[in-house]
Structure formats: structure tokens, C-alpha cells
Design a protein around this motif. Structure first.
Motif, PDB file in Angstrom:
ATOM      1  N   TYR A   1       0.828  -1.137   0.015  1.00 13.87           N
ATOM      2  CA  TYR A   1       0.014   0.176   0.150  1.00 13.87           C
ATOM      3  C   TYR A   1       0.818   1.259   0.094  1.00 13.87           C
ATOM      4  O   TYR A   1       1.679   1.460   1.034  1.00 13.87           O
ATOM      5  N   ARG A   2       0.597   2.107  -1.131  1.00 15.73           N
ATOM      6  CA  ARG A   2       1.805   3.095  -1.091  1.00 15.73           C
ATOM      7  C   ARG A   2       1.115   4.431  -0.242  1.00 15.73           C
ATOM      8  O   ARG A   2       0.072   4.824  -0.357  1.00 15.73           O
ATOM      9  N   LEU A   3       2.196   4.863   0.448  1.00 13.84           N
ATOM     10  CA  LEU A   3       1.928   6.184   1.324  1.00 13.84           C
ATOM     11  C   LEU A   3       2.726   7.182   1.086  1.00 13.84           C
ATOM     12  O   LEU A   3       3.971   6.966   0.709  1.00 13.84           O
ATOM     13  N   LYS A   4       2.407   8.521   1.242  1.00 14.84           N
ATOM     14  CA  LYS A   4       2.927   9.749   1.061  1.00 14.84           C
ATOM     15  C   LYS A   4       3.097  10.372   2.352  1.00 14.84           C
ATOM     16  O   LYS A   4       2.230  10.806   3.043  1.00 14.84           O
ATOM     17  N   LEU A   5       4.382  10.424   2.989  1.00 10.99           N
ATOM     18  CA  LEU A   5       4.729  10.775   3.938  1.00 10.99           C
ATOM     19  C   LEU A   5       4.160  12.338   4.240  1.00 10.99           C
ATOM     20  O   LEU A   5       3.753  12.728   5.355  1.00 10.99           O
ATOM     21  N   ARG A   6       4.242  13.209   3.204  1.00  8.85           N
ATOM     22  CA  ARG A   6       3.750  14.519   3.343  1.00  8.85           C
ATOM     23  C   ARG A   6       2.503  14.840   3.872  1.00  8.85           C
ATOM     24  O   ARG A   6       1.943  15.437   4.693  1.00  8.85           O
ATOM     25  N   TYR A   7       1.686  13.613   3.287  1.00  9.94           N
ATOM     26  CA  TYR A   7       0.276  13.778   3.811  1.00  9.94           C
ATOM     27  C   TYR A   7       0.131  13.531   5.253  1.00  9.94           C
ATOM     28  O   TYR A   7      -0.665  14.208   6.009  1.00  9.94           O
ATOM     29  N   PHE A   8       1.044  12.638   6.179  1.00  9.67           N
ATOM     30  CA  PHE A   8       0.832  12.588   7.624  1.00  9.67           C
ATOM     31  C   PHE A   8       1.605  13.706   8.016  1.00  9.67           C
ATOM     32  O   PHE A   8       0.898  13.985   9.349  1.00  9.67           O
ATOM     33  N   ILE A   9       2.533  14.247   7.602  1.00  2.88           N
ATOM     34  CA  ILE A   9       2.972  15.541   8.105  1.00  2.88           C
ATOM     35  C   ILE A   9       1.897  16.836   8.201  1.00  2.88           C
ATOM     36  O   ILE A   9       1.703  17.442   9.212  1.00  2.88           O
ATOM     37  N   GLU A  10       1.195  16.807   6.990  1.00  2.00           N
ATOM     38  CA  GLU A  10       0.049  17.759   6.993  1.00  2.00           C
ATOM     39  C   GLU A  10      -0.996  17.358   7.910  1.00  2.00           C
ATOM     40  O   GLU A  10      -1.661  18.669   8.629  1.00  2.00           O
ATOM     41  N   CYS A  11      -1.308  16.025   8.290  1.00  2.00           N
ATOM     42  CA  CYS A  11      -2.408  15.797   9.303  1.00  2.00           C
ATOM     43  C   CYS A  11      -1.817  16.230  10.523  1.00  2.00           C
ATOM     44  O   CYS A  11      -2.845  16.991  11.153  1.00  2.00           O
ATOM     45  N   VAL A  12      -0.881  16.118  11.067  1.00  2.00           N
ATOM     46  CA  VAL A  12      -0.173  16.666  12.263  1.00  2.00           C
ATOM     47  C   VAL A  12      -0.407  18.242  12.494  1.00  2.00           C
ATOM     48  O   VAL A  12      -1.086  18.625  13.271  1.00  2.00           O
ATOM     49  N   GLU A  13       0.105  18.976  11.247  1.00  2.00           N
ATOM     50  CA  GLU A  13       0.211  20.304  11.233  1.00  2.00           C
ATOM     51  C   GLU A  13      -1.212  20.927  11.059  1.00  2.00           C
ATOM     52  O   GLU A  13      -1.354  22.076  11.321  1.00  2.00           O
TER      53      GLU A  13
ATOM     54  N   MET B   1       3.122   8.475  15.003  1.00  2.00           N
ATOM     55  CA  MET B   1       1.836   8.108  15.680  1.00  2.00           C
ATOM     56  C   MET B   1       0.691   8.324  14.744  1.00  2.00           C
ATOM     57  O   MET B   1      -0.078   7.497  14.569  1.00  2.00           O
ATOM     58  N   GLU B   2       0.818   9.314  13.833  1.00  2.00           N
ATOM     59  CA  GLU B   2      -0.209   9.304  12.593  1.00  2.00           C
ATOM     60  C   GLU B   2      -0.221   8.317  11.744  1.00  2.00           C
ATOM     61  O   GLU B   2      -1.226   7.779  11.262  1.00  2.00           O
ATOM     62  N   LEU B   3       1.142   7.825  11.470  1.00  2.00           N
ATOM     63  CA  LEU B   3       1.323   6.698  10.421  1.00  2.00           C
ATOM     64  C   LEU B   3       0.544   5.287  11.289  1.00  2.00           C
ATOM     65  O   LEU B   3       0.015   4.631  10.753  1.00  2.00           O
ATOM     66  N   LEU B   4       1.036   5.211  12.568  1.00  2.00           N
ATOM     67  CA  LEU B   4       0.743   4.103  13.198  1.00  2.00           C
ATOM     68  C   LEU B   4      -1.073   3.992  13.417  1.00  2.00           C
ATOM     69  O   LEU B   4      -1.525   3.118  13.077  1.00  2.00           O
ATOM     70  N   HIS B   5      -1.495   5.306  13.568  1.00  2.00           N
ATOM     71  CA  HIS B   5      -3.108   5.212  13.581  1.00  2.00           C
ATOM     72  C   HIS B   5      -3.429   4.645  12.181  1.00  2.00           C
ATOM     73  O   HIS B   5      -4.708   4.069  12.122  1.00  2.00           O
ATOM     74  N   PHE B   6      -3.100   5.127  11.139  1.00  2.00           N
ATOM     75  CA  PHE B   6      -3.335   4.514   9.687  1.00  2.00           C
ATOM     76  C   PHE B   6      -3.450   3.099   9.561  1.00  2.00           C
ATOM     77  O   PHE B   6      -4.134   2.428   8.969  1.00  2.00           O
ATOM     78  N   PHE B   7      -2.045   2.749  10.077  1.00  2.00           N
ATOM     79  CA  PHE B   7      -1.957   1.002  10.069  1.00  2.00           C
ATOM     80  C   PHE B   7      -3.063   0.501  11.088  1.00  2.00           C
ATOM     81  O   PHE B   7      -3.834  -0.524  10.608  1.00  2.00           O
TER      82      PHE B   7
END
Length: 385
Positions: A250-262, A275-281
Motif C-alpha cells: 500500500y503506497r503512502l506519501k509521508l507529506r500527507y501525514f505531516i500535514e495531518c499533524v500540522e 503516531m499518525e502513521l501508526l493510527h493509519f496502520f
């Protein structure tokens, strides 16, 4: 009221484990504030200034009294119907006092322990009752993850050498004091010999058994996560797409998770992004394999390595500049000079972030300069799986 304390030597992961524990179960837990917020006698200092006050300005007797006063007030910080979680239990702070005494005064541990015990018996105004979890560092494991830990250490160059040497002595004494203060009754011990998630799940098992809870283990379903780093036009997207098509990633873009936090008004620290990535997992428990693009600095991948361990593979794709410019020219349909200007512009941004330093902690540094993508992917698979 039920109380759970996480204790251990400095940098053993106490605060981190507490944050992870309450992240998805805030309705069950109340986390107390740092001890320094329970008394106005604490100075508003940080870094070297706090170290100087702790070891040079205040007397050990007064410091111990301030700690006990703060513990008394912390004991009143409870929330009806929730389990109170303490960052360091009362016995940990007793060990801190003993270790500070040994660092400053030329006394034996028996004398320091006796004086500290006397003050605690006299001035602590409640009967301590904690479900104690003691995190015990495993030296061999910590050495194995030292590169990642060093990258995330924020105070390496803040303290002068004299203070660093004194702190090292203090840590040695603290280790002795912890052994002595936690001798009887014994706490629940968790050896820190595995990634952060494994330690968290061990703590959850202890709490489930103790309080008849049903805290789920976290992160178990993500069996393999591959993070791609490298400069522009090095092939990150092509390699991630290959893993998706041929291996079900499953392809993920790190920038998306950074923006979720911001987007929440928070700073995108490595821990918060992880932790945002872990929540997605967790929400996509049916997916076992993920790829992440792109690792533009070494800090987030360093934390992910500490969190996931061997399940997280850091891949750095290394390609010389001439080849990358040639690929850009073909992809964009522009001449080589324009392509080189575009590549250099992108490189400048990535280098400022430290993208090239990802290779220093990479599990795989792969030379992707060859023009045969099929051959490159074949060689890459043999290294990854």
C-alpha cells in the motif's frame, strides 16, 4: 483510586510509553503533569541552567523536600473513574534523591539512602500505592539502535563537557539507587530489549491482567514497511509502484501525514508523524505491507526504526547527478540544461532538509544508476526480501 507508574533510568522511554498508552484510550487514563508543575519552589529553568541549579545551587536536603512536596500535591491530582498514570513513581523519585546525594556529596549509598528514607517517612503525607512498571534498559539492544537514538537526541551539544561528565556519574549512581529502592517489593519489570511498539504491548498486557482491561495490542498487523529515500529522479516512485503491483504494498506519501499533524496546529515532530502513521496502520488492519515516500530527512525514519524495528526497512536509492538529469530530460521532454536546472533546484531543497543523510541509517543503499529498470528491480528484490 488506581495509579500506574512508569519508572526507569533517564531515556528509557517512560514518557513515550505513557503517550502511546493514552493515545487511543484517553477515556481510561488521566496522566499527571510533570512533577515540576506541582510546586512553585521549582525554578523556571531548562538545559544547563537547570543542571547548574540542581547540582550546584540548591542543597540536596532542600531538593528532596521540594520533590516530596510535589509528590504530595501530585497525589491529589486524580480524575474520577480514570486510572491515574504517573511519569515516574514515588520510589523512582526517591532513587533520584539518593543519586543526587551521591553525585554531590562524598557519602556512601547506605548513608544517602538512610537520609532520603528518613525524609520521605517524615514528610510524605500519603501511603503510596502504585502499580509499578519499571523499564530496564538492555545494553546490547540499546547499542544496536544507537545511530537512530543519537539522531533524535536534542541535547548532545547543549551541555558543556563538565556537565556531561557529571551527568554520566549521576546516571551510574541512579542505576545503583534504582536497584536498591526497587528491591522490595519488586515492581513489574519490562526489559527494554525490543522496539517501542513491543515494549508498549508488553505494558498493555500487564495492565490488561491487572485491571481487567481490554487494551488492544497495536501495530501488529503491519508486517513490513519500506521507506524510500534519495534525491530527485532517483526512482523512488518507480520502486514503490513495483512493490504495489507485484507484492501488494500500500503506497503512502509521508507529506500527507505531516500535514495531518500540522492541520491540528501541532509541530510535526518525528514521534507525532510516526503516531499518525501508526493510527493509519491500525485503521487499515487488513493491510500487511506498506511503502512510504519520501524520506526527506533522517529524523522521521530514525523514529520509525525505533518504533517498528526490523519491520521497517529504510531504502536509500543512490544515483549520480548526470543520470538523474538525463532521466528528468526524458520524462519532462526538455533539453538537458533545463532538466539539470530542475534537478538542482529540487536537490537544493532536499539537501537542506538532510535527505542525503538518510543513507547513514539505511538498511539498503541501492545503486539505481543502471538504465535497465527491470534489472535494477530484480537486484533490489533480492536485497529486500
Amino acid at each position: 483510586m488506581q495509579k500506574v507508574s512508569f519508572s526507569g533510568l533517564d531515556h528509557s522511554g517512560k514518557s513515550q510509553q505513557i503517550r502511546m498508552l493514552v493515545h487511543d484510550s484517553p477515556q481510561l487514563f488521566h496522566v499527571t503533569k510533570p512533577l515540576t508543575e506541582y510546586s512553585q519552589r521549582w525554578p523556571k529553568l531548562e538545559g544547563p541552567e537547570m543542571s547548574r541549579w540542581w547540582f550546584e545551587t540548591v542543597s540536596v536536603e532542600e531538593l528532596t523536600d521540594i520533590i516530596i512536596e510535589s509528590l504530595n500535591r501530585r497525589n491529589e491530582d486524580q480524575y474520577e473513574g480514570k486510572i491515574t498514570v504517573l511519569d515516574r513513581g514515588w520510589r523512582m523519585f526517591k532513587a533520584v534523591c539518593v543519586a543526587t546525594w551521591l553525585t554531590i556529596e562524598k557519602v556512601e549509598i547506605q548513608e544517602a539512602t538512610a537520609e532520603t528514607t528518613r525524609r520521605f517517612l517524615t514528610k510524605l503525607d500519603y501511603e503510596p500505592s502504585e502499580f509499578e512498571i519499571l523499564l530496564v534498559p538492555n545494553a546490547k539492544y540499546l547499542r544496536s539502535v544507537e545511530p537512530a537514538r543519537c539522531l533524535l537526541s536534542s541535547d548532545v551539544n547543549v551541555f558543556p563537557q563538565r556537565m556531561r561528565q557529571r551527568y554520566a556519574r549521576y546516571q551510574t549512581y541512579l542505576q545503583e539507587a534504582v536497584k536498591d529502592c526497587f528491591a522490595s517489593p519488586p515492581p513489574r519489570r519490562i526489559e527494554v530489549d525490543a522496539p517501542i511498539l513491543e515494549i508498549q504491548n508488553r505494558a498493555r498486557t500487564l495492565l490488561n491482567d491487572a485491571y481487567d482491561l481490554q487494551l488492544p495490542h497495536i501495530g501488529d498487523t503491519a508486517l513490513m514497511v519500506v521507506g524510500f529515500g534519495g534525491l530527485s529522479e532517483c526512482g523512488k516512485s518507480s520502486f514503490a509502484e513495483h512493490l504495489r503491483v507485484h507484492h501488494g504494498f500500500y503506497r503512502l506519501k509521508l507529506r500527507y501525514f505531516i500535514e495531518c499533524v500540522e492541520s491540528r496546529g501541532e509541530k510535526a515532530t518525528p514521534e507525532r508523524v510516526a503516531m499518525e502513521l501508526l493510527h493509519f496502520f491500525q485503521r487499515h488492519y487488513y493491510v500487511q505491507h506498506f511503502s512510504i515516500e519520501s524520506l526527506h530527512d533522517p529524523y522521521i525514519p530514525a523514529f520509525l526504526k525505533l518504533m517498528l524495528g526490523k519491520r521497517f526497512k529504510i531504502v536509500y536509492l543512490d544515483v549520480d547527478k548526470e543520470t538523474r538529469c538525463r532521466r528528468a530530460a526524458l520524462e519532462l521532454g526538455v533539453d538537458s540544461s533545463v532538466a539539470c536546472a530542475i534537478v538542482e533546484g529540487k536537490d537544493h531543497t532536499k539537501l537542506d532538509r538532510g535527505a542525503n543523510t538518510v543513507c547513514q541509517i539505511a538498511d539498503v543503499v541501492f545503486d539505481n544508476s543502471s538504465e535497465s529498470l527491470r534489472d535494477n528491480l530484480g537486484r533490489f528484490e533480492s536485497l529486500l526480501f
